[in-house]
Design an enzyme around this catalytic site. Sequence first.
Site, PDB file in Angstrom:
ATOM      1  N   SER A  74      42.806  41.233  47.635  1.00 10.40           N
ATOM      2  CA  SER A  74      43.897  40.269  47.466  1.00 10.40           C
ATOM      3  C   SER A  74      43.493  39.324  46.335  1.00 10.40           C
ATOM      4  O   SER A  74      42.409  38.740  46.391  1.00 10.40           O
ATOM      5  CB  SER A  74      44.085  39.429  48.729  1.00 10.40           C
ATOM      6  N   SER A  84      43.527  36.353  45.612  1.00  4.64           N
ATOM      7  CA  SER A  84      43.609  34.939  45.989  1.00  4.64           C
ATOM      8  C   SER A  84      42.297  34.245  45.664  1.00  4.64           C
ATOM      9  O   SER A  84      42.027  33.141  46.114  1.00  4.64           O
ATOM     10  CB  SER A  84      43.925  34.815  47.487  1.00  4.64           C
ATOM     11  N   ALA A 141      31.994  34.729  51.665  1.00  3.80           N
ATOM     12  CA  ALA A 141      33.410  34.355  51.722  1.00  3.80           C
ATOM     13  C   ALA A 141      33.855  33.884  50.349  1.00  3.80           C
ATOM     14  O   ALA A 141      33.020  33.515  49.514  1.00  3.80           O
ATOM     15  CB  ALA A 141      33.607  33.242  52.747  1.00  3.80           C
ATOM     16  N   LYS A 142      35.185  33.885  50.147  1.00  3.22           N
ATOM     17  CA  LYS A 142      35.705  33.526  48.827  1.00  3.22           C
ATOM     18  C   LYS A 142      35.312  32.106  48.426  1.00  3.22           C
ATOM     19  O   LYS A 142      35.210  31.795  47.256  1.00  3.22           O
ATOM     20  CB  LYS A 142      37.226  33.679  48.801  1.00  3.22           C
ATOM     21  N   ARG A 143      35.070  31.246  49.428  1.00  3.92           N
ATOM     22  CA  ARG A 143      34.731  29.862  49.087  1.00  3.92           C
ATOM     23  C   ARG A 143      33.318  29.749  48.490  1.00  3.92           C
ATOM     24  O   ARG A 143      32.990  28.750  47.869  1.00  3.92           O
ATOM     25  CB  ARG A 143      34.870  28.965  50.322  1.00  3.92           C
TER      26      ARG A 143
END
Length: 284
Positions: A16, A18, A256-258
């Site tokens: 995704s 994002s 994680a994306k963060r």
Amino acid sequence: MLQEKISAAVTRFAPSPSGRLHIGHAYSALFAADACGPDGRFLLRIEDIDRGRCRPEFEDGILDDLSWLGLEWETPVWRQSDHMSGYAGALDRLNRDGLLFPCFCTRKDLQQDAANAIAAPHGPDGPRYPGTCRNLSPSETDDRKATGEPYALRLNIEEAVARIGPLRFRDLGLGDVPVAPDSCGDVVLARKDVATSYHLAVTLDDAAQGVSLVTRGEDLLHATHVHRILQALLELPVPHYHHHKLLRDPTGRRYAKRDRAETIQALREAGRTPEEVRAMAGMG
Ligand code: GLU
């Protein structure tokens, strides 16, 4: 542990856009590309139904990172936002079959229900939907729709299971897995803000793209139960599955994306080579 191999499979990586890819995504992409075997096909799908969170610059960055890692995929790339009419067609069919119901509950309503329940049953996506809107009368539904109150469409899982009976899917690591419909409850198939959902779009796309082996992280094992049910209801082909382990950082936490420091972009900027990043992902 059982680890079957399938030769000449069609596999895909489905990020995704994002955010940028992290090292866990690199593992997942390399795993999928490897799983198709030398005579197979590796596809890419951009899962961009959530228009609020997805950005074209993330998509460009993802493609760039994947090429940098040395991956090659078939073109054209499948972009979910190009296929909304296919998702709408499947929703129409399920609706005509009496398997969907509109749900007006807000996130706050659902949180409140869970807080009020003495022991709210939990599924993998949080508290299980308590069934609030499942049996609304047609006149109440019509009235609320007429006022413009937003609604999602949920699958009536009990009705679905009554029609299709017990199901199984084949996982190359786990073997034959019986479907547990209760684990997810009445899942959302069309969100209030997007006219489809992860579950519906992924199931339809895997079929439309001819994916024969779905590889993805074990955190999505629960979703496969839902997808197998949708395949039965929509008479779609059933791929094999391989739910792989999740890569963890040295403290045992999932990437994680963060975690900006662990993006492929950051590793590239820090001067790492593709070989080093592949090795970090355990796929060197
Ligand atoms: N788009 C999903 C993700 O980024 C993966 C979809 C799937 O493999 O089913 O986690």
